[in-house]
Design an enzyme around this catalytic site. Structure first.
Site, mmCIF file in Angstrom:
data_model
loop_
_atom_site.group_PDB
_atom_site.id
_atom_site.type_symbol
_atom_site.label_atom_id
_atom_site.label_comp_id
_atom_site.label_asym_id
_atom_site.label_seq_id
_atom_site.Cartn_x
_atom_site.Cartn_y
_atom_site.Cartn_z
ATOM 1 N N ARG A 1 50.206 48.000 35.640
ATOM 2 C CA ARG A 1 50.171 47.108 34.489
ATOM 3 C C ARG A 1 48.906 46.251 34.562
ATOM 4 O O ARG A 1 48.388 45.977 35.635
ATOM 5 C CB ARG A 1 51.385 46.187 34.483
ATOM 6 C CG ARG A 1 52.713 46.918 34.476
ATOM 7 C CD ARG A 1 53.854 45.915 34.609
ATOM 8 N NE ARG A 1 55.151 46.565 34.707
ATOM 9 C CZ ARG A 1 56.296 45.913 34.907
ATOM 10 N NH1 ARG A 1 56.281 44.598 35.034
ATOM 11 N NH2 ARG A 1 57.440 46.581 34.984
ATOM 12 N N ASP B 1 47.434 42.463 32.837
ATOM 13 C CA ASP B 1 47.892 41.264 32.141
ATOM 14 C C ASP B 1 47.208 41.118 30.790
ATOM 15 O O ASP B 1 46.245 41.822 30.471
ATOM 16 C CB ASP B 1 47.591 40.027 32.991
ATOM 17 C CG ASP B 1 48.385 39.984 34.277
ATOM 18 O OD1 ASP B 1 49.456 40.616 34.330
ATOM 19 O OD2 ASP B 1 47.926 39.325 35.235
ATOM 20 N N TYR C 1 40.082 46.979 41.210
ATOM 21 C CA TYR C 1 39.665 46.094 40.127
ATOM 22 C C TYR C 1 38.278 45.545 40.435
ATOM 23 O O TYR C 1 37.877 45.429 41.592
ATOM 24 C CB TYR C 1 40.621 44.909 39.991
ATOM 25 C CG TYR C 1 41.964 45.214 39.388
ATOM 26 C CD1 TYR C 1 42.225 44.927 38.050
ATOM 27 C CD2 TYR C 1 42.998 45.762 40.151
ATOM 28 C CE1 TYR C 1 43.480 45.173 37.492
ATOM 29 C CE2 TYR C 1 44.239 46.025 39.605
ATOM 30 C CZ TYR C 1 44.475 45.717 38.274
ATOM 31 O OH TYR C 1 45.714 45.974 37.737
ATOM 32 N N ARG D 1 42.909 37.234 39.891
ATOM 33 C CA ARG D 1 42.330 36.091 39.186
ATOM 34 C C ARG D 1 42.428 34.812 40.014
ATOM 35 O O ARG D 1 41.530 33.955 39.970
ATOM 36 C CB ARG D 1 43.004 35.920 37.826
ATOM 37 C CG ARG D 1 42.691 37.058 36.852
ATOM 38 C CD ARG D 1 43.591 37.026 35.636
ATOM 39 N NE ARG D 1 43.484 35.759 34.933
ATOM 40 C CZ ARG D 1 44.322 35.388 33.960
ATOM 41 N NH1 ARG D 1 45.324 36.193 33.592
ATOM 42 N NH2 ARG D 1 44.167 34.224 33.359
#
Length: 312
Positions: A63, A65, A123, A210
């Site tokens: 997933r 965000d 990422y 993050r």
């Protein structure tokens, strides 16, 4: 895989299919389908359903965000009808909004599952480090006008490599049953005005990257010492943590699978960083029990059931 190749127009693809998906997450609530807001999953399923003329349900490697982008999200589905490679790609893209696209499609065995077979997710968090605010890049970078020491950020980040309790870096509303995750690597590099945080792990907690990025920026700005990241990790307390970096700078760039699935290889995104020359799947995975288990895993039809998938 080369950047340009001929799509087959005649041979219907049968059996389970894997797809590579790219999207700009700016106007979406995230990848997963939700009733109250637009999602990438809903857009994809609607487009593929129109190509097949029958309902299609997809499963994703992970997933993302709200507001997070992807250059290599991997999905799989079991098509109810046969369509050619070109029909799936061009047909889906015809019905998709301009901020979502299918990059490739490939037949895979029934033992392939985009989420359960993933050995790692990768990422990249991209910071534009300059005095003036961004214009052309404003939707896919995070602007930082204070000078950043990327080398100090890289050294500080190494405290996170390995298997740890990442409670200090998880969102307050994170629903994961455990805060333990294994970071395979994390690199921080500067390319001109761009500072990239490149991180891969077995999986990630809600807002974990993050929150890591926010703490690393504090180190890069000189507001915190290099030991700060390791100290936060040891606290295991999100209330003691740093700010959460904006979603716009985060890009899902790879899902790593066992070589036997032979998925297409692509340059790692985002395209702002394509000049670095690294293609997907080049980094060696750590030799851990989790990776070994997933390499050898062969899903039964029962285990591939969506209800059981959700509880696994």
């Amino acid at each position: 895989m080369t950047l340009f190749y001929h799509f087959d127009e005649k041979i219907p693809l049968t059996g389970r299919l894997a797809m590579g998906i790219e999207y700009d997450g700016t106007r979406y609530c995230g990848f997963q389908r939700l009733k109250h807001a637009a999602s990438v999953q809903a857009s994809l399923e609607e487009a593929l359903t129109r190509v097949a003329n029958e309902p299609i349900q997809i499963h994703a490697s992970g997933r993302t965000d709200s507001g997070v982008h992807a250059t290599r999200q991997i999905i799989h589905f079991d098509p109810p009808v046969g369509r050619s490679e070109k029909a799936w790609i061009f047909g889906a893209n015809t019905h998709l909004p301009r901020d979502v696209a299918v990059r490739w499609v490939k037949p895979v065995g029934d033992d392939f599952h985009s989420r359960l077979c993933a050995l790692g997710r990768r990422y990249r968090y991209v910071l534009l480090n300059q005095i003036s605010r961004p214009v052309l890049e404003r939707a896919n970078v995070t602007w930082c006008r204070d000078p950043l020491d990327a080398d100090a950020m890289h050294r500080a980040a190494q405290a996170l490599v390995g298997e740890h309790d990442f409670s200090s870096f998880r969102a307050a509303g994170c629903q994961s049953k455990t805060p333990w995750r294994h970071l395979h690597f994390i690199d921080v590099k500067r390319y001109g005005q761009l500072v990239m945080i490149d991180v891969q792990g077995n999986a990630f907690l809600h807002h974990m990257i993050r929150n890591i990025a926010g703490a690393l920026v504090s180190v890069g700005r000189g507001a915190q010492e290099e030991s700060y990241i390791g100290e936060l990790l040891a606290l295991k307390n999100r209330r003691k943590g740093d700010v959460t970096a904006p979603a716009c700078g985060l890009h899902f760039v790879d899902s790593v699978y066992d070589e036997r699935f032979d998925l297409p290889k692509e340059p790692l995104g985002p395209h702002l960083l394509s000049f670095t020359g690294e293609w997907t799947g080049e980094r060696e995975l750590p030799d851990t029990p989790r990776v070994a288990y997933r390499r050898s895993r062969s899903l039964s039809k029962k285990a591939a059931n969506p209800e059981q998938e959700a509880s696994s």
